[in-house]
Design a protein around this motif. Structure first.
Motif: not given
Length: 334
Positions: A132-134, A153-154, A156-160, A164-167
């Motif tokens: 539940d990354d944020f 968003q997903d 894959q993005e959670a590893r960045q 760079k998170w886009t939500d």
């Protein structure tokens, strides 16, 4: 009526007349003037472990200038931001790792900037990784709390990196402090500072605070629960001089009770502190005023006890307070 709070001025002090069934009764509660000199630590390290979960959490206390606080905090896009004093603010930094058999390890980082005199909060940052990354950044205002939230968003993005998170979403949680009877607003992490700065609580005089949780404002009561035998095993550190303390002590217990103020949320938030959600109790070593133990319940693991492991102490050449504290703690071992 479940809750009624009348705010009155008595002399030069602020008094709450609280009618909260089962919590305060009808006794007036004088808001304490927090004393930073009572806070002898610059850091606290805890660990809790049972069959289901292993929790480690570290808290560090520093100070920041007005300019440093302004640079660190987000610009609120709604509300009138709480003004930062010219003298600057205190900053609490918290790192927590929760390793549960039910999920992957979770790492949580919190930072809070606040006034040392009354724990008024100016802003906070929260980052959670592992599940539940944020990333959530808050600026406290007169009319409520502005939050800038960023999530992946997903997977894959959670590893960045969080940048760079886009939500992305901005939210403003409004409240009317005058109507609620709140002279100021603090937040959950500052409670570790508050219990260290209020000194000894009298049995029949609990203190009330308005504490902002994740999305909601709570009325939090701290009240004395008498002396309790507590098993300790921790090390104090002052300028590299380390002293180990181990054994049973009679600790002052301070119970925490939290009740949410009415809000526009569809579902009432569950109050939590350092991962503990219910039956939260602080245990203070009377001589040093160190919070040597914090107990409560973790939703996925049941009862948990955070035991103090290490505590770096303040040091000032102008006073011998630190040395007297060391002597008091050492005397407990003889």
């Amino acid at each position: 009526m479940m809750r009624m709070i009348l705010l009155a001025l008595v002399g030069s002090g602020m008094v709450w007349q609280a009618l909260v069934p089962g919590l305060i009764g009808a006794q007036p509660v004088i808001l304490p003037q927090l004393d930073a000199k009572e806070v002898r630590w610059t850091g606290l390290s805890y660990r809790a472990k049972n069959l289901w979960v292993d929790v480690t959490t570290d808290v560090h206390l520093t100070s920041s200038s007005e300019a440093e606080v302004q640079t660190a905090l987000i610009q609120n896009r709604q509300g009138s931001a709480i003004r930062i004093p010219a003298a600057g603010a205190y900053r609490l930094i918290n790192h927590t790792i929760i390793d549960s058999i039910f999920q992957s390890p979770v790492k949580i980082e919190n930072q809070t900037w606040f006034d040392s005199k009354d724990a008024t909060v100016f802003g906070r940052n929260r980052l959670r990784r592992g599940d539940d990354d944020f990333q959530k950044v808050y600026r406290f205002a007169q009319e409520g709390v502005f939050r800038h939230r960023r999530e992946p968003q997903d997977q894959q993005e959670a590893r960045q990196a969080p940048e760079k998170w886009t939500d992305v979403r901005d939210t403003f949680y409004s409240y009317d402090l005058a109507r609620l009877g709140c002279p100021n607003v603090s937040e959950r992490l500052t409670l570790i500072y508050i219990v260290s700065a209020i000194g000894r609580l009298e049995d029949d005089k609990p203190y009330l605070f308005c504490i902002f949780g994740k999305r909601q404002l709570f009325q939090v009561a701290l009240k004395s629960a008498g002396l309790h035998e507590v098993e300790t095993d921790y090390t104090i550190d002052q300028r590299g001089s380390k002293h180990h303390h181990q054994g049973d002590i009679s600790a002052q217990a301070i119970e925490l009770e939290a009740r949410p103020f009415k809000s526009d949320l569809e579902e009432t938030e569950n109050f939590s502190f350092l991962g503990l959600h219910k039956n939260i109790v602080f245990y203070m070593e009377p001589s040093s005023n160190l919070p040597v133990q914090i107990s409560g319940e973790i939703r996925t693991a049941g009862q948990a006890t955070l035991k103090l492991h290490t505590a770096p102490l303040k040091y000032t050449q102008a006073s011998s307070t630190g040395q007297r504290l060391l002597q008091r703690l050492l005397s407990l071992q003889t």
